[in-house]
Design an enzyme around this catalytic site. Structure first.
Site, PDB file in Angstrom:
ATOM      1  N   TYR A 184       0.844  -1.195   0.000  1.00 26.18           N
ATOM      2  CA  TYR A 184       0.000   0.000   0.000  1.00 26.18           C
ATOM      3  C   TYR A 184       0.879   1.244   0.000  1.00 26.18           C
ATOM      4  CZ  TYR A 184       0.982   0.580   5.024  1.00 26.18           C
ATOM      5  OH  TYR A 184       1.603   0.768   6.241  1.00 26.18           O
ATOM      6  N   CYS A 185       0.332   2.336  -0.504  1.00 26.50           N
ATOM      7  CA  CYS A 185       1.026   3.621  -0.535  1.00 26.50           C
ATOM      8  C   CYS A 185      -0.030   4.719  -0.598  1.00 26.50           C
ATOM      9  CB  CYS A 185       2.004   3.695  -1.708  1.00 26.50           C
ATOM     10  SG  CYS A 185       1.254   3.346  -3.308  1.00 26.50           S
ATOM     11  N   THR A 186       0.384   5.954  -0.794  1.00 24.85           N
ATOM     12  CA  THR A 186      -0.552   7.077  -0.669  1.00 24.85           C
ATOM     13  C   THR A 186      -1.716   6.998  -1.653  1.00 24.85           C
ATOM     14  OG1 THR A 186       1.272   8.475   0.078  1.00 24.85           O
ATOM     15  CG2 THR A 186      -0.754   9.591  -0.618  1.00 24.85           C
TER      16      THR A 186
ATOM     17  N   ILE B 115      -4.000   4.533   0.068  1.00 29.61           N
ATOM     18  CA  ILE B 115      -4.572   4.927   1.352  1.00 29.61           C
ATOM     19  C   ILE B 115      -5.687   5.948   1.152  1.00 29.61           C
ATOM     20  CG2 ILE B 115      -4.043   5.945   3.604  1.00 29.61           C
ATOM     21  CD1 ILE B 115      -1.058   5.097   2.990  1.00 29.61           C
TER      22      ILE B 115
END
Length: 290
Positions: free
Chosen positions: A182-184, A211
């Site tokens: 996961y990342c921004t 996210i």
């Protein structure tokens, strides 16, 4: 009444003439008085820009008129009207800098060989069925104020360090288990998950929309804890008034989500720091001895 907005977006797609796309995007954004950063490469586009609502809407509409970009998912958030100092539109070897442009394969459908995409709802379904490992695809300092529960947070100061991290063997024990990257906003995990798959991680997923999309769906009532670090003057955002404060002041340990640059102007390290110690806090390499 002025309504400032920020959009976060990317699209992996082959571009025959990145320089021509750069000129078009620069002229379009300038004509609408938008500010922020847009990166373009032979593999697509990546941007975060902001401006007045009507202008941002027009930018989105005109960008989607270009066939390779008509499926881009634009993620919206509230702006302040002064979130970016200027407009920057550049061509780079990579639209997200992992330092591995030769490893990335892209076709008209996006990244080839990446992890299985999971919507926020599908993520919850997976977690209900299996024990998974969340793998943070951001810089380590971003995770200090917000992350998924029990996530693995690689000790990387920038995205270019991920390749060496993966090749170090530190995470080989995860190769036979489900891993959710996961990342921004999702872009870093597009590349990270493909790098993991090519290195033998057998069951790799990526949180689609990152996210940001997860927070829009579940707020602070799901698996996310804390605030989301963002690369503009806002520094961080919360998904609800109930956001947990998980950051700890570098100096005294007080709970805070406040982040700032190291007090030494020559240092670019980001530190979690409370209001009381914000004026004087520097990282250990630049702190003045007591």
């Amino acid at each position: 009444m002025a309504v400032p907005k920020i959009i976060l977006f990317y699209g992996f797609t082959p571009l025959v003439d990145p320089d021509a796309v750069r000129l078009w995007q620069r002229d379009l954004a300038e004509s609408l008085s938008l500010r922020g950063r847009i990166l373009i490469s032979k593999d697509g586009i990546n941007g975060t820009i902001g401006g007045e609502l009507a202008d941002v809407k027009r930018y989105v509409r005109k960008t989607r008129e270009y066939a390779p970009f008509n499926d881009i998912d634009f993620k919206w958030s509230e702006g302040t009207g002064d979130d970016f100092p200027r407009l920057s539109v550049k061509v780079r070897d990579e639209i997200v800098s992992f330092g591995a442009p030769g490893e990335l394969r892209v076709d008209e459908h996006g990244v080839v060989g990446g992890g299985t995409r999971l919507s926020p709802e599908a993520l919850h379904e997976l977690v209900a069925r299996k024990e998974v490992t969340f793998f943070d695809g951001r810089n380590a300092f971003e995770a200090e104020i917000g992350r998924f529960a029990d996530a693995v947070v690689p000790e990387v100061a920038n995205t270019r360090e991920f390749v060496a991290e993966l090749d170090s063997g530190k995470y080989d024990h995860l190769k036979g288990t489900p891993v959710v990257t996961y990342c921004t906003g999702g872009i870093r995990c597009e590349v990270l998950s493909s790098l993991m798959v090519s290195r033998g991680f057998g069951e790799v997923y990526q949180l689609e929309g990152g996210i940001v999309k997860y927070g829009e769906t579940y707020g602070d009532s799901g698996l996310w804890n804390g605030s989301l670090y963002v690369f503009d003057k806002r520094v961080s955002i919360d998904f609800s008034a109930d956001a947990a404060v998980i950051g700890r002041c570098y100096h005294c340990g007080t709970a805070t989500k406040r982040m700032q640059n190291c007090g030494d102007p020559q240092c670019r390290e980001q530190l979690v720091v409370c209001d009381e110690h914000a004026p004087t806090t520097a990282c250990s390499a630049h702190a003045v001895p007591a």
